[in-house]
Write a protein that holds these residues in place. Sequence first.
Motif, PDB file in Angstrom:
ATOM      1  N   THR A 105       0.741  -1.176   0.021  1.00 38.59           N
ATOM      2  CA  THR A 105      -0.296  -0.025  -0.260  1.00 38.59           C
ATOM      3  C   THR A 105       1.047   1.262  -0.494  1.00 38.59           C
ATOM      4  OG1 THR A 105      -1.237  -1.317   1.272  1.00 38.59           O
ATOM      5  CG2 THR A 105      -1.970   1.223   0.938  1.00 38.59           C
ATOM      6  N   SER A 131      -7.606   4.357 -13.016  1.00 43.20           N
ATOM      7  CA  SER A 131      -6.928   2.626 -12.038  1.00 43.20           C
ATOM      8  C   SER A 131      -8.905   2.414 -12.366  1.00 43.20           C
ATOM      9  CB  SER A 131      -6.673   2.472 -10.794  1.00 43.20           C
ATOM     10  OG  SER A 131      -8.406   3.177 -10.219  1.00 43.20           O
ATOM     11  N   SER A 135      -9.722  -3.524  -9.307  1.00 45.46           N
ATOM     12  CA  SER A 135      -8.773  -3.947  -8.863  1.00 45.46           C
ATOM     13  C   SER A 135      -8.378  -4.140  -7.377  1.00 45.46           C
ATOM     14  CB  SER A 135      -8.174  -2.422  -9.094  1.00 45.46           C
ATOM     15  OG  SER A 135      -8.155  -1.425  -8.391  1.00 45.46           O
ATOM     16  N   PHE A 136      -7.058  -4.131  -7.062  1.00 50.71           N
ATOM     17  CA  PHE A 136      -6.575  -3.997  -5.620  1.00 50.71           C
ATOM     18  C   PHE A 136      -5.333  -3.317  -5.406  1.00 50.71           C
ATOM     19  CE2 PHE A 136      -5.343  -4.896  -1.248  1.00 50.71           C
ATOM     20  CZ  PHE A 136      -6.436  -4.777  -0.126  1.00 50.71           C
ATOM     21  N   HIS A 137      -5.784  -2.038  -4.611  1.00 50.90           N
ATOM     22  CA  HIS A 137      -4.589  -1.382  -4.002  1.00 50.90           C
ATOM     23  C   HIS A 137      -3.538  -0.815  -3.068  1.00 50.90           C
ATOM     24  CE1 HIS A 137      -4.211  -0.956  -8.755  1.00 50.90           C
ATOM     25  NE2 HIS A 137      -4.877  -0.401  -8.237  1.00 50.90           N
ATOM     26  N   ARG A 139      -4.985   0.070   1.454  1.00 50.23           N
ATOM     27  CA  ARG A 139      -6.337   0.091   2.655  1.00 50.23           C
ATOM     28  C   ARG A 139      -6.003   1.746   2.854  1.00 50.23           C
ATOM     29  NH1 ARG A 139     -10.798  -3.434   3.130  1.00 50.23           N
ATOM     30  NH2 ARG A 139      -9.591  -5.473   2.785  1.00 50.23           N
ATOM     31  N   THR A 147      -8.954   1.628  -5.836  1.00 53.20           N
ATOM     32  CA  THR A 147      -9.407   0.132  -5.849  1.00 53.20           C
ATOM     33  C   THR A 147     -10.688   0.082  -5.748  1.00 53.20           C
ATOM     34  OG1 THR A 147      -7.423  -0.660  -4.084  1.00 53.20           O
ATOM     35  CG2 THR A 147      -9.825  -1.744  -3.473  1.00 53.20           C
ATOM     36  N   LYS A 149     -13.498  -0.663  -5.704  1.00 52.61           N
ATOM     37  CA  LYS A 149     -14.751  -1.508  -5.265  1.00 52.61           C
ATOM     38  C   LYS A 149     -15.640  -1.102  -4.569  1.00 52.61           C
ATOM     39  CE  LYS A 149     -12.644  -5.928  -5.040  1.00 52.61           C
ATOM     40  NZ  LYS A 149     -11.760  -7.623  -4.849  1.00 52.61           N
ATOM     41  N   ASN A 165     -11.901   4.794 -11.584  1.00 56.46           N
ATOM     42  CA  ASN A 165     -11.970   3.184 -11.588  1.00 56.46           C
ATOM     43  C   ASN A 165     -13.345   2.749 -13.056  1.00 56.46           C
ATOM     44  OD1 ASN A 165     -12.896   3.744  -8.029  1.00 56.46           O
ATOM     45  ND2 ASN A 165     -10.859   3.781  -9.320  1.00 56.46           N
ATOM     46  N   GLN A 191      -5.673  -8.689 -11.738  1.00 55.01           N
ATOM     47  CA  GLN A 191      -5.610  -8.707 -11.232  1.00 55.01           C
ATOM     48  C   GLN A 191      -6.151  -9.657 -10.649  1.00 55.01           C
ATOM     49  OE1 GLN A 191      -9.847  -6.957 -11.927  1.00 55.01           O
ATOM     50  NE2 GLN A 191      -9.085  -5.221 -12.546  1.00 55.01           N
TER      51      GLN A 191
END
Length: 410
Positions: A105, A131, A135-137, A139, A147, A149, A165, A191
């Motif tokens: 992160t 982005s 995705s996940f980048h 927290r 991210t 989501k 996003n 991903q």
Amino acid sequence: MNHWQELDRKFFMNTGHRRLGVTLVRGEGARVWDDQGREYLDFIAGWGVNALGHCHPVVVSAIREQAGKLTQVSMDVYNVPQVELARLLLETTGFDKIFFASTGTEANEGAVKLARKYGKLHRNGAYEVISTLNSFHGRTLAMVAATGKPVYQAPYTPLPAGFLNVPYNSLEAIQQATTDKTVAVLLEPIQGEGGVNVPDDDYFKKVRAWCNENGLLLILDEVQTGMGRTGTLFAYQRLGVVPDILTVGKGLGGGVPISAILVKEKAAVFGPGDHGHTFAGNPLMCAAGYATLRYMLDSDVPGNARRMGQYFTEQLKDLRKKYSFITDIRGRGLLLAIEFNKDWSAEIAKECVAEGLLLNNMKPNAIRFMPPLIITIKEIDEAVGILDRVLARVSSPDRSGLVIGEGVKV
Ligand SMILES: Cc1ncc(COP(=O)(O)O)c(C=O)c1O
């Protein structure tokens, strides 16, 4: 629930789920042991961290040696292990400059700061980062904004501005989102947390060309795909594109927290005081990182990940022929996933624990595999054998004998 688990429930905010219900106390190679002495094959590997397995001798001895010499210094001084790790990483990859942090992160957050400074200097103050959804980048607030989501974002609005996003694997989506405020595109080569989603092979070449045409920086987040996980040291090497900024974490330290931002000269715009962490370049972490990378290169660990990934995929495909509720097998190297047409993954993961295999039920209907990259055919066979038995049990009309809840057999 045992003593440690009761205390854990009492002390911690329940962010970790502790879904598998075991308390691990020891690890060696691809195996771990719980506080009851039970042995497990570990196909989670600390969420894709233990690239060389648990407690690899080269990592353990590097940590031991460095711990007796020097563990922490400030960023005001030079230190040898960080220079050694930096040189090895830069010489191996061809990037020009580096910055060490502790977590993935932080590396991503630093990469976005770097891009924003680049925007101030070279792009009329452009600051937006594109982005992707799913995705996940990370927290932190900014990385939650990156991210894509909604479920991770909703509790924390308003989020920091400047992140868009867009759908993954779509150049058009990136083109439509690009304005004169855009400074960078931030992507994972696959991903990982979002479902082990593998984009089309030419996606990155097209995005790279778009970034070149429009003066945008391409940031690749290889926190999960890097350090050999997908069968090459970094996934971008297979894709035939080179990012301007590369972020690395997880496997880099062989089990200890270290991450890095690798940068091409043109984007190396941080100057004195622009960025820093107390633990940046921590000698203990860098010594572990150097030992990990040295071993990885000398023993062609990415090659093993590639070969074992192919073998594992074939075994999973055989399971697919046997069980019609398996709808997809995907991934690359040793970042793989299996998907079902039923929401059975929690149950399957629980059953596997009871049989001595740790798996990550990343979605209600999908399981992710991230074994150590030193995994052998024998260990894969053992894991697939367990999975086979569990899939047979879970899908049989007579479901008695299944583990439910806190590991209780019904
Ligand atoms: C692609 C990617 N980026 C960033 C992160 C965040 O890394 P960390 O949890 O070390 O902060 C992760 C973690 O899973 C990840 O998979």
